[in-house]
Write a protein that holds these residues in place. Structure first.
Motif, mmCIF file in Angstrom:
data_model
loop_
_atom_site.group_PDB
_atom_site.id
_atom_site.type_symbol
_atom_site.label_atom_id
_atom_site.label_comp_id
_atom_site.label_asym_id
_atom_site.label_seq_id
_atom_site.Cartn_x
_atom_site.Cartn_y
_atom_site.Cartn_z
ATOM 1 N N PRO A 106 0.791 -1.232 0.000
ATOM 2 C CA PRO A 106 0.000 0.000 0.000
ATOM 3 C C PRO A 106 0.827 1.288 0.000
ATOM 4 C CG PRO A 106 -1.000 -1.594 1.461
ATOM 5 C CD PRO A 106 0.318 -2.194 1.017
ATOM 6 N N ASP A 107 1.968 1.292 0.687
ATOM 7 C CA ASP A 107 2.764 2.513 0.760
ATOM 8 C C ASP A 107 3.450 2.867 -0.562
ATOM 9 O OD1 ASP A 107 2.245 3.131 3.483
ATOM 10 O OD2 ASP A 107 3.641 1.562 4.092
ATOM 11 N N ALA A 108 3.334 1.996 -1.571
ATOM 12 C CA ALA A 108 3.945 2.282 -2.870
ATOM 13 C C ALA A 108 3.393 3.564 -3.488
ATOM 14 C CB ALA A 108 3.744 1.109 -3.828
ATOM 15 N N GLN A 109 2.147 3.917 -3.150
ATOM 16 C CA GLN A 109 1.575 5.138 -3.720
ATOM 17 C C GLN A 109 1.581 6.304 -2.723
ATOM 18 O OE1 GLN A 109 -2.531 4.912 -4.918
ATOM 19 N NE2 GLN A 109 -3.147 3.696 -3.158
ATOM 20 N N LEU A 110 2.504 6.237 -1.780
ATOM 21 C CA LEU A 110 2.611 7.282 -0.767
ATOM 22 C C LEU A 110 2.740 8.676 -1.393
ATOM 23 C CD1 LEU A 110 2.946 7.597 2.399
ATOM 24 C CD2 LEU A 110 5.406 7.676 1.961
ATOM 25 N N TYR A 111 3.587 8.798 -2.428
ATOM 26 C CA TYR A 111 3.834 10.102 -3.046
ATOM 27 C C TYR A 111 2.608 10.654 -3.783
ATOM 28 C CZ TYR A 111 8.849 9.011 -2.412
ATOM 29 O OH TYR A 111 10.089 8.690 -1.901
ATOM 30 N N SER A 112 1.636 9.785 -4.068
ATOM 31 C CA SER A 112 0.494 10.200 -4.879
ATOM 32 C C SER A 112 -0.720 10.633 -4.063
ATOM 33 C CB SER A 112 0.088 9.067 -5.827
ATOM 34 O OG SER A 112 1.113 8.798 -6.746
ATOM 35 N N MET A 113 -0.535 10.819 -2.766
ATOM 36 C CA MET A 113 -1.652 11.344 -1.976
ATOM 37 C C MET A 113 -2.109 12.681 -2.563
ATOM 38 S SD MET A 113 -0.844 10.577 2.015
ATOM 39 C CE MET A 113 -1.253 8.975 2.697
ATOM 40 N N PRO A 114 -3.401 12.838 -2.805
ATOM 41 C CA PRO A 114 -3.891 14.051 -3.459
ATOM 42 C C PRO A 114 -3.527 15.333 -2.712
ATOM 43 C CG PRO A 114 -5.585 12.367 -3.468
ATOM 44 C CD PRO A 114 -4.479 11.856 -2.592
ATOM 45 N N LEU A 115 -3.090 16.325 -3.487
ATOM 46 C CA LEU A 115 -2.836 17.683 -3.011
ATOM 47 C C LEU A 115 -1.873 17.735 -1.823
ATOM 48 C CD1 LEU A 115 -6.515 18.833 -3.416
ATOM 49 C CD2 LEU A 115 -4.594 19.632 -4.783
#
Length: 348
Positions: A106-115
């Motif tokens: 799950p943390d693979a998309q850490l950088y893609s948290m909106p805004l």
């Protein structure tokens, strides 16, 4: 009757032939390892050109022992199909977004948290401190990450101008299939998005199933989504990153020395790729404007409202254990530290 000298001669000949055949087998092209890698990136893009450049250098430096073969344009199917083909050995790797890999880690998309991010400078500051953590997390889940690259900032595009969150109400909003992160943000705003694979978005826009999408400028052009929308809301919705990953078992079959070459070459390619991707996205923004796409600028108060909604979605995902809270806190802490030194306000 065969004399002893003739027997000795025959024996020596047999040994020499066996040794020669063994040497030929070990040095023949059949002994090469080919890593078959799938990607959604269309052929002809800067990403594909640089990946093939890296593949050529790897083949040369390993004497042909390691080869990379790419399957671009989604010909190997969606993320689920690619991961399944990696599990059965039909493919050895894939180029994924953080969202794609979140089903494994799950943390693979850490950088893609909106805004969360507002500028590339903030992205660079965080990545210098956290890329290694994400690579280790994926390694623990059977993936060797050869590189993490900037995908760029994604923007919302629509048939009608969207200046406020209220303007999104009633719109047919797309979210990538399996992307719980973006879906959570929209749901926090009272919007029910329509999940679809990337490959189906163009058709969805043409048929009226969708009227609002989000993507990076280069992707919007490459997939021709811009032909069905008129407006771009000029707020960086999220930062997208791409990862080139290889199944750890497949990578482990490569000699240690060749592994080092593969890592070094692709590491160099990915460091150059960030610069190229950013330049390409800037050019794509200009191209969209030249195509008549109107850039909509929400006011400062409305931007704050968007960020508040994004925060609600983020907290919702953390409560569902979709992220490691400590890593979220670390990332936000780095952003606050950067902004305290360079201005830009709070990250919350």
């Amino acid at each position: 009757m065969i004399t002893s000298s003739r027997r000795r001669g025959t024996s020596r000949l047999t040994v020499m032939l066996t040794a020669t055949l063994l040497l030929m087998a070990l040095s023949s092209p059949a002994a090469a390892t080919t890593l078959k890698i799938a990607t959604l990136a269309p052929d002809g893009t800067s990403w594909m050109k640089m990946m093939r450049q890296g593949a050529g250098e790897i083949s040369e430096r390993t004497g042909g022992r390691v080869k990379l073969k790419f399957y671009p344009g989604g010909v190997m199917g969606n993320t689920g199909s690619v991961l399944q083909k990696m599990r059965i050995g039909q493919l050895q790797g894939g180029a994924f977004t953080g969202s794609d890999l979140s089903q494994l880690y799950p943390d693979a998309q850490l950088y893609s948290m909106p805004l969360v991010f507002r500028t590339y400078e903030e992205v660079d500051y965080v990545r210098q401190r956290m890329d290694a953590t994400l690579k280790k997390g994926l390694a623990d889940h059977g993936m060797v990450v050869l590189g993490i690259s900037d995908g760029g900032f994604a923007y919302i595009m629509s048939e009608k101008p969207l200046r406020t969150l209220g303007d999104l109400k009633g719109q047919k909003v797309w979210t990538p299939e399996g992307d719980v992160l973006t879906a959570a943000m929209f749901e926090s705003a009272g919007i029910s998005p329509i999940p679809l694979p990337v490959a189906d978005v163009y058709t969805g826009l043409q048929t009226g199933l969708l009227d609002t999408v989000a993507g990076i400028p280069t992707g919007i052009i490459a997939f021709q989504w811009y032909t069905s929308v008129t407006y771009l809301t000029d707020v960086p919705l999220m930062f997208l990153s791409g990862m080139l990953t290889i199944d750890s078992k497949a990578f482990g079959r490569i000699k240690a020395g060749d592994q080092e070459i593969v890592r070094a070459v692709m590491g160099d390619i990915f460091s150059k790729l960030d610069e190229v991707n950013r330049a390409d996205n800037e050019s794509a923004r200009a191209a969209l404007q030249n195509q008549g796409i109107e850039f909509v600028q929400p006011d400062a108060a409305e931007r704050d409202n968007w960020e508040w909604i994004a925060k609600q979605g983020r907290e919702q995902l953390i409560s569902r254990a979709k992220y490691t809270p400590a890593l979220v806190d670390e990332m936000l802490g780095h952003i606050r530290a950067y902004r305290s030194r360079h201005g830009g306000g709070d990250s919350e």
